[in-house]
Design a protein around this motif. Structure first.
Motif, PDB file in Angstrom:
ATOM      1  N   ASN A  87      37.975  37.241  58.790  1.00  0.00           N
ATOM      2  CA  ASN A  87      37.563  37.969  57.586  1.00  0.00           C
ATOM      3  C   ASN A  87      38.743  38.467  56.750  1.00  0.00           C
ATOM      4  O   ASN A  87      38.587  38.708  55.556  1.00  0.00           O
ATOM      5  CB  ASN A  87      36.682  39.162  58.021  1.00  0.00           C
ATOM      6  N   ALA A  88      39.940  38.590  57.346  1.00  0.00           N
ATOM      7  CA  ALA A  88      41.082  39.147  56.600  1.00  0.00           C
ATOM      8  C   ALA A  88      41.327  38.322  55.348  1.00  0.00           C
ATOM      9  O   ALA A  88      41.304  37.089  55.384  1.00  0.00           O
ATOM     10  CB  ALA A  88      42.334  39.154  57.479  1.00  0.00           C
ATOM     11  N   GLY A  89      41.544  39.002  54.253  1.00  0.00           N
ATOM     12  CA  GLY A  89      41.774  38.244  53.033  1.00  0.00           C
ATOM     13  C   GLY A  89      42.212  39.124  51.882  1.00  0.00           C
ATOM     14  O   GLY A  89      42.122  40.352  51.937  1.00  0.00           O
ATOM     15  N   VAL A  90      42.695  38.445  50.854  1.00  0.00           N
ATOM     16  CA  VAL A  90      43.054  39.139  49.614  1.00  0.00           C
ATOM     17  C   VAL A  90      42.316  38.456  48.465  1.00  0.00           C
ATOM     18  O   VAL A  90      42.130  37.244  48.467  1.00  0.00           O
ATOM     19  CB  VAL A  90      44.583  39.089  49.349  1.00  0.00           C
ATOM     20  N   SER A  91      41.878  39.255  47.511  1.00  0.00           N
ATOM     21  CA  SER A  91      41.226  38.653  46.334  1.00  0.00           C
ATOM     22  C   SER A  91      42.149  38.830  45.135  1.00  0.00           C
ATOM     23  O   SER A  91      42.124  39.864  44.471  1.00  0.00           O
ATOM     24  CB  SER A  91      39.864  39.300  46.071  1.00  0.00           C
ATOM     25  N   ALA A  92      43.013  37.843  44.941  1.00  0.00           N
ATOM     26  CA  ALA A  92      44.018  37.937  43.889  1.00  0.00           C
ATOM     27  C   ALA A  92      43.587  37.154  42.654  1.00  0.00           C
ATOM     28  O   ALA A  92      43.097  36.036  42.766  1.00  0.00           O
ATOM     29  CB  ALA A  92      45.332  37.380  44.415  1.00  0.00           C
ATOM     30  N   PHE A  93      43.757  37.755  41.500  1.00  0.00           N
ATOM     31  CA  PHE A  93      43.414  37.071  40.251  1.00  0.00           C
ATOM     32  C   PHE A  93      44.629  37.077  39.333  1.00  0.00           C
ATOM     33  O   PHE A  93      45.222  38.118  39.084  1.00  0.00           O
ATOM     34  CB  PHE A  93      42.217  37.757  39.581  1.00  0.00           C
ATOM     35  N   ARG A 142      32.727  32.085  45.565  1.00  0.00           N
ATOM     36  CA  ARG A 142      33.762  31.420  44.760  1.00  0.00           C
ATOM     37  C   ARG A 142      34.123  30.051  45.333  1.00  0.00           C
ATOM     38  O   ARG A 142      34.892  29.313  44.733  1.00  0.00           O
ATOM     39  CB  ARG A 142      35.013  32.296  44.647  1.00  0.00           C
ATOM     40  N   ALA A 143      33.596  29.721  46.498  1.00  0.00           N
ATOM     41  CA  ALA A 143      33.753  28.352  47.014  1.00  0.00           C
ATOM     42  C   ALA A 143      32.887  27.390  46.199  1.00  0.00           C
ATOM     43  O   ALA A 143      33.111  26.178  46.225  1.00  0.00           O
ATOM     44  CB  ALA A 143      33.358  28.293  48.488  1.00  0.00           C
ATOM     45  N   PHE A 144      31.883  27.925  45.485  1.00  0.00           N
ATOM     46  CA  PHE A 144      30.918  27.065  44.772  1.00  0.00           C
ATOM     47  C   PHE A 144      30.909  27.274  43.269  1.00  0.00           C
ATOM     48  O   PHE A 144      30.445  26.432  42.517  1.00  0.00           O
ATOM     49  CB  PHE A 144      29.488  27.340  45.269  1.00  0.00           C
ATOM     50  N   GLU A 147      35.009  32.147  38.185  1.00  0.00           N
ATOM     51  CA  GLU A 147      35.277  32.940  37.001  1.00  0.00           C
ATOM     52  C   GLU A 147      36.714  32.599  36.616  1.00  0.00           C
ATOM     53  O   GLU A 147      37.457  32.064  37.450  1.00  0.00           O
ATOM     54  CB  GLU A 147      35.110  34.427  37.290  1.00  0.00           C
ATOM     55  N   PRO A 148      37.147  32.882  35.390  1.00  0.00           N
ATOM     56  CA  PRO A 148      38.503  32.485  34.995  1.00  0.00           C
ATOM     57  C   PRO A 148      39.575  33.146  35.861  1.00  0.00           C
ATOM     58  O   PRO A 148      39.370  34.261  36.359  1.00  0.00           O
ATOM     59  CB  PRO A 148      38.620  32.989  33.549  1.00  0.00           C
ATOM     60  N   ASN A 149      40.691  32.433  36.012  1.00  0.00           N
ATOM     61  CA  ASN A 149      41.897  32.983  36.650  1.00  0.00           C
ATOM     62  C   ASN A 149      41.734  33.302  38.138  1.00  0.00           C
ATOM     63  O   ASN A 149      42.315  34.248  38.648  1.00  0.00           O
ATOM     64  CB  ASN A 149      42.379  34.233  35.890  1.00  0.00           C
ATOM     65  N   SER A 150      40.907  32.503  38.799  1.00  0.00           N
ATOM     66  CA  SER A 150      40.684  32.736  40.233  1.00  0.00           C
ATOM     67  C   SER A 150      41.104  31.521  41.062  1.00  0.00           C
ATOM     68  O   SER A 150      40.583  31.306  42.152  1.00  0.00           O
ATOM     69  CB  SER A 150      39.208  33.049  40.467  1.00  0.00           C
ATOM     70  N   GLU A 151      42.057  30.711  40.539  1.00  0.00           N
ATOM     71  CA  GLU A 151      42.379  29.416  41.158  1.00  0.00           C
ATOM     72  C   GLU A 151      42.765  29.518  42.634  1.00  0.00           C
ATOM     73  O   GLU A 151      42.217  28.813  43.484  1.00  0.00           O
ATOM     74  CB  GLU A 151      43.508  28.708  40.380  1.00  0.00           C
ATOM     75  N   ALA A 152      43.720  30.376  42.951  1.00  0.00           N
ATOM     76  CA  ALA A 152      44.194  30.448  44.344  1.00  0.00           C
ATOM     77  C   ALA A 152      43.080  30.965  45.258  1.00  0.00           C
ATOM     78  O   ALA A 152      42.840  30.412  46.336  1.00  0.00           O
ATOM     79  CB  ALA A 152      45.431  31.346  44.443  1.00  0.00           C
ATOM     80  N   TYR A 153      42.395  31.996  44.808  1.00  0.00           N
ATOM     81  CA  TYR A 153      41.315  32.570  45.626  1.00  0.00           C
ATOM     82  C   TYR A 153      40.198  31.546  45.826  1.00  0.00           C
ATOM     83  O   TYR A 153      39.733  31.320  46.956  1.00  0.00           O
ATOM     84  CB  TYR A 153      40.776  33.830  44.939  1.00  0.00           C
TER      85      TYR A 153
END
Ligand code: ADP
Length: 247
Positions: A87-93, A142-144, A147-153
């Motif tokens: 579950n560990a994660g970061v939501s970077a935009f 976001r796997a499916f 939104e804009p600017n979420s490429e890495a996530y």
């Protein structure tokens, strides 16, 4: 879940914290993994206050060696590992034009590579002990959809979704099931915007709660549900099924 040994990564806050508490309430022994010591120890304290059993392990999932050491320590302390929740994660935009390779690597190494290395190490323990087990990867809607600017996530979550079905096939011979959960907007802090705006994106007309995800983890890892593997359950109040139309 009595006598089950469960590792939950990113269990210091938010969804991971709720998952750790939910397993402890079911009688499992929980390894609370997080890079944030204060938050992780607070989760352990909450579990003890509720009569459960847990231990904190401070590691950074971006470090493969720290993961290897952590899995060894959990195995030594508890004798086995039945369940792993990545579950560990970061939501970077970031604006895509300014997204650096270093920023990209940081998100991918946390959200995707960390889950891979943890799964590989825990699967080795499960195979060696010959009683199978269950792995859950926390992906994202976001796997499916984006939104804009979420490429890495988005790439990390699409990757973890595919990692799930790949691992499910590779590990099935050893009795290890691998599933994913893709949450929509989940309220993990005191975010007014989430309550006042984002609930409208969900046909269910509310944002999700961490426990909505925790209950699904318990369901998927219940040995009675051992015909479910390689699945990705979307928990988003219907958001990804919603058609936008205008009259
Ligand atoms: P969510 O809202 O998805 O639950 P949070 O940010 O509340 O997200 O929780 C994510 C957890 O993951 C935090 O406790 C954070 O410290 C942890 N985490 C993030 N990156 C790492 C990392 N590299 N190693 C270990 N834990 C991490």
């Amino acid at each position: 879940m009595v006598n089950q040994i469960v590792i939950v990564t990113g269990a210091g806050n938010g969804i991971g914290k709720s998952i750790a508490i939910a397993y402890a309430a079911e009688g499992a022994k929980v390894a609370v993994v997080d890079k944030d010591r204060t938050a992780g120890e607070k989760t352990v304290q909450t579990i003890y206050q509720q009569g459960g059993d847990a231990r904190f392990f401070q590691i950074d999932v971006r470090s493969p060696q720290e993961i290897i050491n952590c899995v060894e320590e959990v195995q030594t302390l508890f004798g086995h590992i039945n369940i792993l929740i990545n579950n560990a994660g970061v939501s970077a935009f970031h604006n895509v034009y300014d997204l650096t390779v270093a920023e990209w690597d940081d998100v991918i190494n946390t959200n995707l590579r960390g889950a891979f290395v943890f799964s590989r190490e825990v699967a080795k323990v499960m195979r060696h002990n010959k009683i199978g087990g269950s792995i859950i990867n926390i992906a994202s809607t976001r796997a499916f959809m984006s939104e804009p600017n979420s490429e890495a996530y988005a790439a990390s979550k699409g990757g973890i979704s595919a990692l799930t079905h790949a691992l499910a096939l590779s590990l099935s011979e050893d009795g290890i099931r691998v599933n994913a959960i893709s949450p929509g907007w989940i309220e993990t802090g005191d975010y007014d915007a989430l309550r006042s705006v984002d609930h409208r994106q969900h046909p269910a007309n509310r944002v999700g709660k961490p426990d909505d995800v925790a209950r699904a983890c318990i369901f998927l890892t219940d040995p009675r549900n051992d015909f479910i593997t390689g699945e990705n359950i979307i928990i988003d109040g219907g958001m990804t099924r919603k058609m936008i139309y205008e009259h």
